[in-house]
Design an enzyme around this catalytic site. Sequence first.
Site, PDB file in Angstrom:
ATOM      1  N   GLY A   1      32.860  -9.390  55.654  1.00 35.89           N
ATOM      2  CA  GLY A   1      31.573  -8.898  55.171  1.00 35.89           C
ATOM      3  C   GLY A   1      30.945  -7.831  56.042  1.00 35.89           C
ATOM      4  O   GLY A   1      30.035  -7.119  55.600  1.00 35.89           O
ATOM      5  N   PHE A   2      31.422  -7.673  57.284  1.00 33.39           N
ATOM      6  CA  PHE A   2      30.792  -6.729  58.201  1.00 33.39           C
ATOM      7  C   PHE A   2      30.836  -5.303  57.672  1.00 33.39           C
ATOM      8  O   PHE A   2      29.860  -4.546  57.789  1.00 33.39           O
ATOM      9  CB  PHE A   2      31.477  -6.795  59.571  1.00 33.39           C
ATOM     10  CG  PHE A   2      30.833  -5.919  60.600  1.00 33.39           C
ATOM     11  CD1 PHE A   2      29.767  -6.377  61.354  1.00 33.39           C
ATOM     12  CD2 PHE A   2      31.273  -4.620  60.809  1.00 33.39           C
ATOM     13  CE1 PHE A   2      29.154  -5.558  62.301  1.00 33.39           C
ATOM     14  CE2 PHE A   2      30.668  -3.790  61.744  1.00 33.39           C
ATOM     15  CZ  PHE A   2      29.605  -4.262  62.495  1.00 33.39           C
ATOM     16  N   LEU A  33      37.340  -6.914  53.993  1.00 33.81           N
ATOM     17  CA  LEU A  33      35.986  -6.396  54.188  1.00 33.81           C
ATOM     18  C   LEU A  33      35.448  -6.761  55.564  1.00 33.81           C
ATOM     19  O   LEU A  33      34.241  -6.671  55.819  1.00 33.81           O
ATOM     20  CB  LEU A  33      35.046  -6.934  53.100  1.00 33.81           C
ATOM     21  CG  LEU A  33      35.435  -6.583  51.661  1.00 33.81           C
ATOM     22  CD1 LEU A  33      34.469  -7.204  50.676  1.00 33.81           C
ATOM     23  CD2 LEU A  33      35.500  -5.072  51.475  1.00 33.81           C
ATOM     24  N   GLY A  34      36.348  -7.160  56.460  1.00 29.51           N
ATOM     25  CA  GLY A  34      35.904  -7.530  57.802  1.00 29.51           C
ATOM     26  C   GLY A  34      34.932  -8.687  57.783  1.00 29.51           C
ATOM     27  O   GLY A  34      33.938  -8.690  58.508  1.00 29.51           O
ATOM     28  N   GLY A  76      28.171  -3.697  55.365  1.00 29.84           N
ATOM     29  CA  GLY A  76      26.855  -3.333  55.880  1.00 29.84           C
ATOM     30  C   GLY A  76      25.747  -4.234  55.385  1.00 29.84           C
ATOM     31  O   GLY A  76      24.559  -3.961  55.614  1.00 29.84           O
ATOM     32  N   SER A 125      40.506 -10.992  54.584  1.00 31.32           N
ATOM     33  CA  SER A 125      39.323 -10.365  55.200  1.00 31.32           C
ATOM     34  C   SER A 125      39.383  -8.845  55.164  1.00 31.32           C
ATOM     35  O   SER A 125      39.117  -8.176  56.166  1.00 31.32           O
ATOM     36  CB  SER A 125      39.147 -10.860  56.641  1.00 31.32           C
ATOM     37  OG  SER A 125      38.863 -12.234  56.682  1.00 31.32           O
ATOM     38  N   HIS A 159      51.028 -21.593  57.754  1.00 32.02           N
ATOM     39  CA  HIS A 159      49.721 -21.016  58.074  1.00 32.02           C
ATOM     40  C   HIS A 159      49.678 -20.359  59.454  1.00 32.02           C
ATOM     41  O   HIS A 159      48.942 -19.382  59.667  1.00 32.02           O
ATOM     42  CB  HIS A 159      48.656 -22.112  57.990  1.00 32.02           C
ATOM     43  CG  HIS A 159      47.306 -21.625  57.602  1.00 32.02           C
ATOM     44  ND1 HIS A 159      46.372 -22.413  56.991  1.00 32.02           N
ATOM     45  CD2 HIS A 159      46.717 -20.411  57.714  1.00 32.02           C
ATOM     46  CE1 HIS A 159      45.269 -21.724  56.770  1.00 32.02           C
ATOM     47  NE2 HIS A 159      45.456 -20.507  57.201  1.00 32.02           N
ATOM     48  N   TYR A 162      41.292 -25.793  54.023  1.00 34.68           N
ATOM     49  CA  TYR A 162      39.988 -25.255  53.649  1.00 34.68           C
ATOM     50  C   TYR A 162      39.120 -26.366  53.069  1.00 34.68           C
ATOM     51  O   TYR A 162      39.398 -26.906  51.994  1.00 34.68           O
ATOM     52  CB  TYR A 162      40.131 -24.138  52.616  1.00 34.68           C
ATOM     53  CG  TYR A 162      40.891 -22.920  53.091  1.00 34.68           C
ATOM     54  CD1 TYR A 162      41.130 -22.678  54.433  1.00 34.68           C
ATOM     55  CD2 TYR A 162      41.379 -21.998  52.170  1.00 34.68           C
ATOM     56  CE1 TYR A 162      41.828 -21.553  54.859  1.00 34.68           C
ATOM     57  CE2 TYR A 162      42.075 -20.861  52.583  1.00 34.68           C
ATOM     58  CZ  TYR A 162      42.300 -20.650  53.920  1.00 34.68           C
ATOM     59  OH  TYR A 162      43.002 -19.538  54.329  1.00 34.68           O
TER      60      TYR A 162
END
Length: 314
Positions: free
Chosen positions: A206-207, A203-204, A210, A201, A122, A54
């Site tokens: 961020g998708f 929250l997808g 919304g 992830s 990983h 990262y």
Amino acid sequence: MDTASLGGLTTSVQGLGCMGMSEAYGTPDWDTSITTIRRAMDLGITMIDTADIYGAGHNEVLVGRAVVGHRDEVQLATKTGIDRSHGDDAWVLRGEPAYIKRSCDTSLLRLGVDHIDLYYLHRPPETVEIEEAVGAMAELVKEGKVRHLGLSAVDGDLLRRAHAVHPITAVQNEYSLWARDLETTVAGAMRELGVGLVAYSPLGQGFLTGAVDMGALEANDARNHLPRFAETANDAIARVVREVAENKGVTAAQVALAWVHSRSERLGVSVVPIPGTKRVKWLEQNIAALEVTLTADDLKILEPLGDQVVGARF
């Protein structure tokens, strides 16, 4: 904050993913990120997740600086196995013992600590069999440099093979309302072996909140290149999550996270989501999801969403 047991490692029931503080989601901000990590610790988060790739090491240095003076209060998780030295279009998934041991020493140096609490491979290696890679990681445990081992993006067969070499504490996979692949690929083996799930992830990316405006993303934001974000058909998924949230008087992000938290019983394994954010505002919102309880009616509405996704994850 409540705790969870991941194959023998006790950690907070929600963690913090730190990748976006160094790359993938716009311009990094060192000071803001440090503040966010420290606020997370203040609020009871103990699982702090990073990786050697990262930001080409930037993220491990950042995390190391943030936890100075609080080392005994957190579980540091980092990863090895992806070699990006030839460029991002030529990744090599490595697992040679010498590579893994050198990577571990470098991660310890960047983090500024004498041991890693949870060390992941990983990705399944291309250069050796998984048994050889995990064998090298097991030697790091014997040397005291690593406390627990994890794997990321594996199926049930690979997990069983790895676990036969050394106990695996956790599998880290993407898991959310719109990414449920692991339910059919590895969850069965995890139940069988007593391995926990660290869900990235949730929250997808961020998708599912919304709140992602594709037209406003910075040019270097990885979501510009993810197929699912380009499919307008997926907007209906975010809309349903938002409607459930509005009916409960909470945010869409909190509903999406509450769904992941609710899956421990369904999957039969401990689940610790690690939503990532650079900002205290979203961190606090994510933690508040622990107070959200989804009803049977809520779950009935949310459950079909996984079958409605259009487009590949990557």
